[in-house]
Scaffold this motif. Structure first.
Motif, PDB file in Angstrom:
ATOM      1  N   UNK A  80      77.263  36.456  36.855  1.00  0.00           N
ATOM      2  CA  UNK A  80      75.918  36.943  36.539  1.00  0.00           C
ATOM      3  C   UNK A  80      75.459  38.050  37.498  1.00  0.00           C
ATOM      4  N   UNK A  81      75.703  37.869  38.805  1.00  0.00           N
ATOM      5  CA  UNK A  81      75.196  38.860  39.765  1.00  0.00           C
ATOM      6  C   UNK A  81      75.918  40.200  39.606  1.00  0.00           C
ATOM      7  N   UNK A  82      77.206  40.127  39.269  1.00  0.00           N
ATOM      8  CA  UNK A  82      77.950  41.365  38.993  1.00  0.00           C
ATOM      9  C   UNK A  82      77.348  42.054  37.766  1.00  0.00           C
ATOM     10  N   UNK A  83      77.071  41.267  36.732  1.00  0.00           N
ATOM     11  CA  UNK A  83      76.459  41.840  35.517  1.00  0.00           C
ATOM     12  C   UNK A  83      75.141  42.535  35.862  1.00  0.00           C
ATOM     13  N   UNK A  84      74.304  41.813  36.624  1.00  0.00           N
ATOM     14  CA  UNK A  84      72.975  42.368  36.941  1.00  0.00           C
ATOM     15  C   UNK A  84      73.133  43.666  37.731  1.00  0.00           C
ATOM     16  N   UNK A  85      74.028  43.637  38.727  1.00  0.00           N
ATOM     17  CA  UNK A  85      74.219  44.838  39.565  1.00  0.00           C
ATOM     18  C   UNK A  85      74.731  46.006  38.726  1.00  0.00           C
ATOM     19  N   UNK A  86      75.656  45.732  37.834  1.00  0.00           N
ATOM     20  CA  UNK A  86      76.235  46.798  36.993  1.00  0.00           C
ATOM     21  C   UNK A  86      75.166  47.389  36.062  1.00  0.00           C
ATOM     22  N   UNK A  87      74.390  46.506  35.418  1.00  0.00           N
ATOM     23  CA  UNK A  87      73.364  47.013  34.484  1.00  0.00           C
ATOM     24  C   UNK A  87      72.290  47.805  35.235  1.00  0.00           C
ATOM     25  N   UNK A  88      71.986  47.387  36.476  1.00  0.00           N
ATOM     26  CA  UNK A  88      71.016  48.143  37.288  1.00  0.00           C
ATOM     27  C   UNK A  88      71.596  49.522  37.638  1.00  0.00           C
ATOM     28  N   UNK A  89      72.879  49.558  37.961  1.00  0.00           N
ATOM     29  CA  UNK A  89      73.529  50.847  38.293  1.00  0.00           C
ATOM     30  C   UNK A  89      73.498  51.780  37.088  1.00  0.00           C
ATOM     31  N   UNK A  90      73.801  51.214  35.919  1.00  0.00           N
ATOM     32  CA  UNK A  90      73.781  52.040  34.698  1.00  0.00           C
ATOM     33  C   UNK A  90      72.402  52.662  34.531  1.00  0.00           C
ATOM     34  N   UNK A  91      71.368  51.847  34.671  1.00  0.00           N
ATOM     35  CA  UNK A  91      70.003  52.359  34.443  1.00  0.00           C
ATOM     36  C   UNK A  91      69.606  53.388  35.504  1.00  0.00           C
ATOM     37  N   UNK A  92      69.958  53.083  36.746  1.00  0.00           N
ATOM     38  CA  UNK A  92      69.442  53.924  37.835  1.00  0.00           C
ATOM     39  C   UNK A  92      70.271  55.180  38.090  1.00  0.00           C
ATOM     40  N   UNK A  93      71.597  55.103  37.825  1.00  0.00           N
ATOM     41  CA  UNK A  93      72.449  56.198  38.315  1.00  0.00           C
ATOM     42  C   UNK A  93      73.257  56.943  37.270  1.00  0.00           C
ATOM     43  N   UNK A  94      73.549  56.310  36.142  1.00  0.00           N
ATOM     44  CA  UNK A  94      74.563  56.934  35.277  1.00  0.00           C
ATOM     45  C   UNK A  94      73.933  57.824  34.200  1.00  0.00           C
ATOM     46  N   UNK A  95      74.401  59.061  34.167  1.00  0.00           N
ATOM     47  CA  UNK A  95      74.042  59.975  33.081  1.00  0.00           C
ATOM     48  C   UNK A  95      75.342  60.318  32.370  1.00  0.00           C
ATOM     49  N   UNK A  96      75.329  60.171  31.053  1.00  0.00           N
ATOM     50  CA  UNK A  96      76.578  60.395  30.322  1.00  0.00           C
ATOM     51  C   UNK A  96      76.254  60.833  28.903  1.00  0.00           C
ATOM     52  N   UNK A  97      76.802  61.942  28.494  1.00  0.00           N
ATOM     53  CA  UNK A  97      76.640  62.461  27.130  1.00  0.00           C
ATOM     54  C   UNK A  97      75.182  62.465  26.686  1.00  0.00           C
ATOM     55  N   UNK A  98      74.308  62.939  27.532  1.00  0.00           N
ATOM     56  CA  UNK A  98      72.883  63.030  27.183  1.00  0.00           C
ATOM     57  C   UNK A  98      72.141  61.711  27.319  1.00  0.00           C
ATOM     58  N   UNK A  99      72.854  60.632  27.645  1.00  0.00           N
ATOM     59  CA  UNK A  99      72.165  59.336  27.825  1.00  0.00           C
ATOM     60  C   UNK A  99      71.870  59.153  29.306  1.00  0.00           C
ATOM     61  N   UNK A 100      70.630  58.770  29.603  1.00  0.00           N
ATOM     62  CA  UNK A 100      70.298  58.432  30.988  1.00  0.00           C
ATOM     63  C   UNK A 100      69.164  57.424  30.985  1.00  0.00           C
ATOM     64  N   UNK A 101      68.965  56.756  32.126  1.00  0.00           N
ATOM     65  CA  UNK A 101      67.896  55.756  32.246  1.00  0.00           C
ATOM     66  C   UNK A 101      68.049  54.679  31.152  1.00  0.00           C
TER      67      UNK A 101
END
Ligand code: BEZ
Length: 235
Positions: A80-101
């Motif tokens: 669970x904690x890995x999932x939460x950390x990964x989903x937080x990283x996606x929201x906060x840091x990853x921009x990809x193909x026009x998708x961000x936040x």
């Protein structure tokens, strides 16, 4: 170590039941989704690039699936904690193909014990002993498995195809038809095959002007795109 042999759930089977901890709280599957379609899908691991591209894509399509009365549920054998950390990283840091936040709002199951992954045939040791393959289970409002797609670890899924398959199955149910290769709403659908010599003859004599027959066993008819979408999509 002895290999665990598990029967894989098949099309037409009842979806195997389980309870699980997810990023959106506990779920009782498939009971919590009764009356709705649900897509249960697995991914190999958190913090991996193909999976990240998939989660961003699926998350941005969540409302589109919801309009088709379909919920999304993800799974990997991470905690669970890995999932939460990964989903937080996606929201906060990853921009990809026009998708961000991008916020992943659908539940992601923790399955460190691989109990759920084994129940659903998501562990395929020839591909990986420790990572789930990319499985997609389409489960209907009665909890029956209606379609299954498997992809290997290296191959990101086509989410337009997953949506197309969902709408095609809903259309087949609603109108008692089948859908031909590459069907999309508005394309002709296939009417059930002639079940008697009399119907076969009528079909070939074009007794129903709405039905076009390429031969007695292969007949199509038009259903407007608007009619399909009005039937399968919520307002
Ligand atoms: C990925 O999601 O990038 C990935 C995961 C496992 C193996 C290969 C690729």
């Amino acid at each position: 170590m002895e290999e665990k042999i598990v029967a894989m759930p098949r099309i037409g089977d009842k979806a195997p039941e389980f309870t699980a901890v997810t990023t959106q709280g506990p779920i009782n599957f498939p009971k919590d989704y009764a009356g709705q379609w649900v897509i249960l899908f697995s991914h190999p691991a958190d913090f991996t690039p193909v999976c990240t591209s998939e989660f961003m894509t699926f998350a941005t399509m969540e409302d589109q699936f919801a309009k088709a009365n379909c919920k999304l549920v993800g799974l990997s054998v991470d905690g669970l904690f890995s999932h939460i950390a990964w989903l937080r990283t996606i929201k906060e840091k990853i921009q990809y193909k026009g998708m961000k936040d991008v916020e992943v709002k659908f539940p992601l199951i923790e399955d460190i014990t691989m109990e759920v992954a084994h129940k659903y045939g998501m562990m395929q040791p020839g591909e990986s002993a420790t990572k789930a393959v990319r499985a997609v289970f389409f489960i209907d409002p009665k909890g029956i498995i209606r379609a299954v797609i498997y992809y290997p670890l290296s191959l990101g899924r086509n989410f337009d195809e997953i949506y197309r398959a969902l709408i095609a199955m809903q259309t087949a149910d609603a109108f008692q038809v089948a859908t031909p290769a590459d069907w999309r709403p508005g394309d002709e659908v296939i009417v059930p095959p002639a079940g008697s010599c009399g119907v076969a003859k009528d079909r070939m004599e074009a007794k129903d002007p709405a039905v076009t027959c390429h031969d007695w066993f292969f007949c199509t008819k038009k259903i407007d795109k608007e009619t399909v979408l009005k039937t399968v999509l919520k307002k």
